[in-house]
Design an enzyme around this catalytic site. Structure first.
Site, short mmCIF file in Angstrom:
data_model
loop_
_atom_site.label_atom_id
_atom_site.label_comp_id
_atom_site.label_asym_id
_atom_site.label_seq_id
_atom_site.Cartn_x
_atom_site.Cartn_y
_atom_site.Cartn_z
CB SER A 50 -18.11 -1.07 11.95
OG SER A 50 -16.98 -1.36 11.16
CE LYS A 169 -18.01 3.54 6.20
NZ LYS A 169 -18.80 2.69 7.13
CB SER A 171 -14.46 4.79 8.69
OG SER A 171 -15.62 4.47 7.96
N GLY A 193 -16.92 7.73 5.65
CA GLY A 193 -17.61 7.02 6.71
C GLY A 193 -17.88 7.87 7.94
#
Length: 248
Positions: A50, A169, A171, A193
């Site tokens: 991202s 992960k 986030s 994250g």
């Protein structure tokens, strides 16, 4: 498929620099940033995450980005690539491209455009098919800020025994959800994250972080993980106190 060791430590979702005149990806700047991060002691680099503006890259740029980074990321450090796309077949193609350019594993977000409308079985089938077809190991990526979809812990539980899914992960910034992920997939390598929650996630069983704040505060983020790993909770906490305002 398969890894000789578990992915762990601090990975940096590197930014993608562009030439201001041509608009093309700038490989010299990219490699320079990667070298600086590796010299700061990070354990690996994530390409096309991202923070690397993955959604804005062409497929050709995606290939180039991974290849250029593989040139400077040594074999004893990790190179991961973001491979989430809007269809299953496009996601599989991205996994194949990442493998061809030398990535060690892929980070796969859920499809976002129709995400809130996807029934849970369809989402599970998507990840199963991607994991079945990917030439390299897969980590799931929960990023509700951008996908507007939260991966349920039941999805992770259903994939927890798949031999080609090795981690995730998270986030979300929700430590309760992170703890639920840890319970749902106990053998996986789970990464946090959020730089603000790095220390707390390590306490909950995270193997490391994939932290955007480390793009410019790598030494501090490295210090959190290193001191935690040595059992120096006070030192790790002090480093986290310095990291949190930078992350915010």
């Amino acid at each position: 498929m398969g890894l000789s060791r578990q992915i762990s430590g601090l990975l940096v979702p590197i930014t993608t620099p562009f030439d201001v005149q041509t608009g093309e990806v700038a490989p010299v700047a990219l490699r320079g940033n990667a070298r600086a991060l590796l010299e700061a002691g990070v354990d690996g680099i994530l390409a096309a995450g991202s923070t690397g503006e993955a959604a804005l890259l062409s497929e050709e740029e995606y290939h180039q980005l991974i290849a250029w980074l593989r040139d400077v990321v040594p074999d004893d450090r990790w190179l991961l690539a973001g491979a989430g796309r809007e269809s299953t077949r496009a996601t599989i193609a991205a996994c194949e491209a990442a493998a061809a350019e030398g990535a060690d594993a892929v980070l796969v977000r859920p499809p976002a455009y129709y995400g809130p409308s996807l029934p849970a079985p369809a989402l599970a089938q998507h990840f199963h098919r991607v994991a079945d077809a990917s030439p390299i190991p897969v980590l799931l990526y929960n990023i509700p800020k951008y996908t507007h979809l939260t991966l349920p812990d039941t999805l992770l539980a259903g994939l927890s025994e798949h031999e080609n899914v090795v981690g995730a992960k998270d986030s979300s910034g929700d430590l309760k959800l992170f703890a639920a992920y840890r319970t749902a997939a106990p053998r996986w390598a789970l990464f946090v994250g959020s730089g603000s929650h790095y220390y707390a996630a390590l306490e909950l069983g995270a193997v490391g972080g994939i932290l955007a704040v480390a793009c410019y505060a790598a030494p501090i983020a490295v210090r959190v993980g290193e001191r935690f790993g040595r059992g120096d909770r006070a030192g790790a906490g002090a480093a986290q106190e310095a990291l949190t305002p930078l992350n915010k």
